[in-house]
Design a protein around this motif. Structure first.
Motif, mmCIF file in Angstrom:
data_model
loop_
_atom_site.group_PDB
_atom_site.id
_atom_site.type_symbol
_atom_site.label_atom_id
_atom_site.label_comp_id
_atom_site.label_asym_id
_atom_site.label_seq_id
_atom_site.Cartn_x
_atom_site.Cartn_y
_atom_site.Cartn_z
ATOM 1 N N UNK A 4 81.482 44.099 57.434
ATOM 2 C CA UNK A 4 80.999 43.018 57.979
ATOM 3 C C UNK A 4 81.047 41.990 57.094
ATOM 4 N N UNK A 5 80.937 42.061 55.693
ATOM 5 C CA UNK A 5 80.765 41.188 54.626
ATOM 6 C C UNK A 5 82.012 39.867 54.766
ATOM 7 N N UNK A 6 83.401 40.816 54.933
ATOM 8 C CA UNK A 6 84.605 40.016 55.066
ATOM 9 C C UNK A 6 84.677 38.831 56.221
ATOM 10 N N UNK A 7 84.004 39.362 57.169
ATOM 11 C CA UNK A 7 83.846 38.409 58.321
ATOM 12 C C UNK A 7 82.827 37.220 58.240
ATOM 13 N N UNK A 8 82.104 37.194 57.276
ATOM 14 C CA UNK A 8 81.269 36.114 57.143
ATOM 15 C C UNK A 8 81.813 34.830 56.300
ATOM 16 N N UNK A 9 81.405 33.855 56.705
ATOM 17 C CA UNK A 9 81.848 32.527 55.900
ATOM 18 C C UNK A 9 81.037 32.214 54.462
ATOM 19 N N UNK A 10 81.496 31.524 53.987
ATOM 20 C CA UNK A 10 80.764 31.422 52.483
ATOM 21 C C UNK A 10 79.428 31.005 52.587
ATOM 22 N N UNK A 11 79.041 30.212 53.653
ATOM 23 C CA UNK A 11 77.696 29.802 53.860
ATOM 24 C C UNK A 11 76.912 31.053 54.163
ATOM 25 N N UNK A 12 77.440 31.850 55.163
ATOM 26 C CA UNK A 12 76.521 33.003 55.364
ATOM 27 C C UNK A 12 76.363 33.974 54.535
ATOM 28 N N UNK A 13 77.724 34.134 53.942
ATOM 29 C CA UNK A 13 77.450 35.192 52.629
ATOM 30 C C UNK A 13 76.682 34.804 51.641
ATOM 31 N N UNK A 14 76.680 33.570 51.283
ATOM 32 C CA UNK A 14 75.784 33.201 50.282
ATOM 33 C C UNK A 14 74.418 33.510 50.669
ATOM 34 N N UNK A 15 73.865 33.328 51.851
ATOM 35 C CA UNK A 15 72.647 33.647 52.208
ATOM 36 C C UNK A 15 72.343 35.114 52.295
ATOM 37 N N UNK A 16 73.394 35.776 52.670
ATOM 38 C CA UNK A 16 73.003 37.246 52.660
ATOM 39 C C UNK A 16 72.798 37.921 51.333
ATOM 40 N N UNK A 17 73.740 37.271 50.500
ATOM 41 C CA UNK A 17 73.393 37.818 48.911
ATOM 42 C C UNK A 17 72.246 37.241 48.355
ATOM 43 N N UNK A 18 71.875 36.230 48.730
ATOM 44 C CA UNK A 18 70.395 35.614 48.406
ATOM 45 C C UNK A 18 69.341 36.329 48.855
ATOM 46 N N UNK A 19 69.317 36.875 50.028
ATOM 47 C CA UNK A 19 67.845 37.442 50.682
ATOM 48 C C UNK A 19 68.042 38.894 50.820
ATOM 49 N N UNK A 20 69.180 39.401 50.698
ATOM 50 C CA UNK A 20 69.293 41.011 50.869
ATOM 51 C C UNK A 20 68.507 41.577 49.625
ATOM 52 N N UNK A 21 68.425 41.376 48.407
ATOM 53 C CA UNK A 21 67.482 42.254 47.777
ATOM 54 C C UNK A 21 65.929 42.076 47.849
ATOM 55 N N UNK A 22 65.595 41.058 48.828
ATOM 56 C CA UNK A 22 64.047 40.774 48.896
ATOM 57 C C UNK A 22 63.236 41.249 49.938
ATOM 58 N N UNK A 23 64.074 42.189 50.729
ATOM 59 C CA UNK A 23 63.506 42.910 51.939
ATOM 60 C C UNK A 23 62.348 43.300 51.787
ATOM 61 N N UNK A 24 62.115 44.106 50.841
ATOM 62 C CA UNK A 24 60.665 44.776 50.599
ATOM 63 C C UNK A 24 59.510 43.846 50.223
ATOM 64 N N UNK A 25 59.725 42.834 49.766
ATOM 65 C CA UNK A 25 59.073 41.753 49.533
ATOM 66 C C UNK A 25 59.037 40.558 50.395
ATOM 67 N N UNK A 26 59.687 40.372 51.248
ATOM 68 C CA UNK A 26 60.050 38.965 51.955
ATOM 69 C C UNK A 26 59.072 38.609 52.880
ATOM 70 N N UNK A 27 58.250 39.395 53.652
ATOM 71 C CA UNK A 27 57.119 39.129 54.400
ATOM 72 C C UNK A 27 55.907 38.610 53.506
ATOM 73 N N UNK A 28 55.672 39.266 52.359
ATOM 74 C CA UNK A 28 54.380 39.052 51.640
ATOM 75 C C UNK A 28 54.674 37.565 50.884
ATOM 76 N N UNK A 29 55.856 37.297 50.368
ATOM 77 C CA UNK A 29 56.016 36.262 49.387
ATOM 78 C C UNK A 29 56.496 35.139 50.304
#
Length: 239
Positions: free
Chosen positions: A1-26
């Protein structure tokens, strides 16, 4: 999946991926409590009921999908490009007892893995800033909605008038500082959001969005700017 993503979308995925457990709260905290309100209003724009299936794109941790299923009684297909966010969504959905009505799918908005006119309605949240061609993405979203079906989207906006200086101060100083207190990941998000929101709003101001949506095949388009313009909700009907 990652190889199919553009640079813009890959940046967004890398930015938010680690935050899932705290995303809603913060995200609730850092939006000063506005994000849940905007999402509830977004869901209220979708006309659906028991027996209908709605597609929720950029579903993240499943907040909109859960609200849709709970409020309308419909079934939901929740699609997101991030397996990490979907893993968090899976746990939240299980906790709400909606596993039988919400299906999770990993995929991208630009190439939806569904046939034409597959859904009674469609929602998306904080999506268009992360795609390379918003107009083409809107056409793809509209493609999978049945004629007459609801389409609704939520994005961040830039406030107008006297609220603008306060917004600028918050996104330039307050948001990065608050993010730094929470974690390095949220600090990165805090620094990223202001320029990202400002850039998208300059290229696609809210008053230009109805034309963009109509060109994609959505009619009767409405725009609301809640919280002094800090959010932008757009909705209409598939032509």
């Amino acid at each position: 999946m990652a190889e199919a993503l553009s640079a813009r979308k890959l940046h967004a995925r890398r930015l938010f991926a680690p935050l899932g457990a705290t995303y809603d709260r913060y995200s609730r905290l850092l939006s000063l409590g506005q994000d849940p309100r905007w999402r509830r209003f977004l869901v209220s724009r979708i006309r659906a009921g028991p027996g209908d299936t709605v597609l929720d794109v950029a579903a993240g941790t499943g907040a909109v999908a859960i609200e849709l299923a709970s409020r309308t009684g419909c079934s939901v297909v929740a699609l997101d490009q991030s397996p990490e966010m979907l893993a968090e969504a899976r746990g939240r959905i299980a906790a709400t007892g909606l596993v039988d009505r919400i299906t999770l799918v990993e995929g991208t908005a630009e190439r939806l893995p569904f046939d034409d006119a597959s859904f009674a309605g469609l929602s998306f949240t904080y999506l268009l800033r992360y795609v390379d061609d918003p107009a083409a993405t809107l056409r793809e979203l509209a493609r999978v909605v049945r004629p007459g079906g609801s389409v609704a989207g939520l994005e961040f906006g830039v406030p107008r008038g006297l609220a603008r200086p306060a917004w600028e101060l918050y996104v330039r100083v307050g948001l990065p500082l608050a993010g730094r207190v929470i974690s390095p990941g949220w600090h990165d998000v805090g620094r990223f959001l202001g320029p990202s929101i400002r850039s998208f709003a300059a290229e696609h101001p809210p008053e230009s969005l109805p034309a963009l949506w109509r060109e994609a095949g959505v009619e009767d388009v409405h725009v609301r700017r809640p919280s002094l313009g800090g959010g932008v909700v757009v909705w209409g009907r598939r032509a």
